[in-house]
Write an enzyme that holds these catalytic residues in place. Structure first.
Site, short mmCIF file in Angstrom:
data_model
loop_
_atom_site.label_atom_id
_atom_site.label_comp_id
_atom_site.label_asym_id
_atom_site.label_seq_id
_atom_site.Cartn_x
_atom_site.Cartn_y
_atom_site.Cartn_z
CG HIS A 1 9.06 59.36 39.14
ND1 HIS A 1 9.77 59.84 38.06
CD2 HIS A 1 8.02 58.65 38.61
CE1 HIS A 1 9.17 59.46 36.94
NE2 HIS A 1 8.11 58.73 37.25
CD GLU A 2 5.62 56.04 40.51
OE1 GLU A 2 4.45 56.34 40.21
OE2 GLU A 2 6.42 55.56 39.70
CG HIS B 1 3.57 60.36 37.91
ND1 HIS B 1 3.76 61.15 36.80
CD2 HIS B 1 4.54 59.40 37.84
CE1 HIS B 1 4.77 60.69 36.09
NE2 HIS B 1 5.28 59.65 36.71
#
Length: 200
Positions: A58-59, A62
């Site tokens: 998820h990170e 980004h």
């Protein structure tokens, strides 16, 4: 695309991955004071492969999206919140806010929206990746699949809430139709997963 990681960023990612996995292990092994070592080791491995991967990718999504738009981006762990996550797990409650990807550089509202959207969409893709294990697997692989689906759908839905620092606030500020198209099915699927697959 020039994807680089500083030493501090790698340390922060690793620390957050391990700390979240420890917190979920505490939640999964109840009561924690009556644990057996093989059970703890198995649950820690389960958490690393599901919760840890869900958070990490998820990170990284980004970060990758931000870099693609020409920004400088790095993950920073929030060690205070990681401590809260572990302590909360000990009393049967987990609030996980392990840190965030911070990016610098000029960008449009659309670009910021797409950067924010990258994390939840990655979790939806991961849920689909874990789904065959959840359906067809048994034993430890089946448990990996079930928790992988549930936690990724939960992270997608939770992060799309349009509040505070969550991704949903940035996405809805860019495009309400895109927000609805991602948030509504994510929330519905997350509820379905909790009811049918469970967390524990």
């Amino acid at each position: 695309m020039n994807l680089r990681f500083s030493t501090r960023e790698l340390f922060d990612l690793g620390a957050a991955w391990v700390a979240l996995s420890v917190a979920f292990t505490i939640l999964l092994v109840r009561p924690i004071w009556a644990f057996e070592v093989p059970v703890v080791v198995q649950q820690f491995g389960l958490s690393l492969l599901t919760v840890g991967v869900a958070f990490l990718l998820h990170e990284l999504a980004h970060k990758v999206a931000a870099i693609r738009f020409g920004k400088v981006a790095e993950f920073r762990a929030d060690y205070g919140m990681l401590f809260v996550a572990i302590m909360g797990a000990m009393i049967g409650f987990l609030f996980a806010a392990p840190g965030a990807v911070y990016h610098q550089g000029r960008s449009t509202v659309r670009e910021n929206g797409l950067i924010a959207l990258a994390g939840p969409v990655t979790n939806l893709v991961l849920a689909a990746v874990f789904a065959p294990l959840a359906v067809l697997g048994s034993g430890f692989p089946g448990a990996v699949g079930q928790l992988g689906v549930t936690i990724n759908l939960f992270l997608a839905a939770f992060n799309m809430i349009p509040w505070g620092p969550l991704d949903g606030k940035t996405v809805i500020g860019w495009s309400k139709p895109v927000f609805v198209a991602v948030f509504v099915p994510s929330a519905a699927l997350a509820v379905w997963a909790f009811l049918n697959l469970g967390l524990f």
